[in-house]
Design an enzyme around this catalytic site. Structure first.
Site, PDB file in Angstrom:
ATOM      1  N   CYS A  77     -26.162 -31.557 -89.488  1.00 21.81           N
ATOM      2  CA  CYS A  77     -24.982 -30.842 -89.989  1.00 21.81           C
ATOM      3  C   CYS A  77     -23.703 -31.534 -89.521  1.00 21.81           C
ATOM      4  CB  CYS A  77     -25.052 -29.372 -89.561  1.00 21.81           C
ATOM      5  SG  CYS A  77     -23.858 -28.283 -90.356  1.00 21.81           S
ATOM      6  N   ILE A  78     -22.864 -30.860 -88.732  1.00 20.02           N
ATOM      7  CA  ILE A  78     -21.601 -31.429 -88.263  1.00 20.02           C
ATOM      8  C   ILE A  78     -21.780 -32.288 -87.024  1.00 20.02           C
ATOM      9  CG2 ILE A  78     -20.918 -29.544 -86.713  1.00 20.02           C
ATOM     10  CD1 ILE A  78     -18.614 -31.446 -89.205  1.00 20.02           C
TER      11      ILE A  78
END
Length: 226
Positions: A140-141
């Site tokens: 994800c991030i």
């Protein structure tokens, strides 16, 4: 008898708006377990940037929570290690689930983009795996945190955070090579760095099953490189 692989799982709290993305974290632990790897959840023992009401999406005035205590909600009682006590030498690889806590608590990417800082203890721990040529998985991030940590030492890698143009531009500003991916099932591998990334809930509308496919593929490729 083959040695059991032990993986560090770096968390950033509990809750996708102010901590670790719970689904991504649990699916990461599930994938590691399915592949026969042992894991240790780890988190900084420090205050969160803020606390978000996950019904309204708004900050809770005056509220404060601790990253390690909140991460322990995922790891289970007494099973999350204070980052200050964690040593890269004790682990074969590192995997980092996402969630806004990565970009708010472990670094400031959520607020400053390419100008963000990384917590010094987090940066040292993450770079320690690259220095030791041990594999790293970022979900994800979390690849943004990797990008910031590598940028600090003038290193660059190939990674993905999905296909958001703004995030891709920030990676370019940090000297990283962003590779767009069309959905949560995809992974990107940088062989030179033993870095595996997958976008997961960078696609807000991703199906849970697709997020797991990407995370399982990421974990499998990390384990192959031990």
């Amino acid at each position: 008898m083959a040695k059991t692989r032990k993986i560090a799982v770096l968390l950033a709290g509990c809750g996708h708006l102010d901590g670790a993305e719970v689904r991504e974290a649990v699916l990461t632990l599930l994938a590691l377990d399915q592949h026969g790897a042992a894991f240790q959840c780890i988190a900084p023992n420090a205050p969160q940037f803020h606390v978000i009401n996950h019904i309204t999406g708004e900050p809770v005035a005056g509220a404060q929570r601790n990253i390690l205590e909140e991460s322990s909600r995922i790891a289970r009682l007494g099973q999350c290690l204070d980052l200050a006590k964690a040593k890269v030498a004790d682990y074969d690889a590192l995997v980092m689930p996402g969630g806004y806590g990565v970009a708010k608590n472990n670094c400031s990417f959520a607020f400053k983009g390419a100008d963000a800082e990384v917590r010094p203890d987090v940066a040292a721990f993450v770079r320690g795996f690259f220095d030791a040529k041990k594999p790293v998985g970022a979900i994800c991030i979390a690849p943004a945190l990797v990008a910031l940590a590598l940028h600090q030492v003038d290193d660059s890698a190939t990674l993905t955070l999905g296909n958001d143009a703004g995030v891709a531009a920030a990676m370019g500003q940090l000297g990283q090579r962003h590779q767009n991916t069309p959905n949560a099932r995809e992974i990107v591998i940088d062989e030179a760095h033993k870095l595996v990334t997958t976008p997961a809930y960078m696609f807000d509308d991703a199906r849970l099953s697709d997020v797991f496919v990407g995370i399982e593929r990421c974990v499998a490729e990390v384990l192959k490189r031990i």
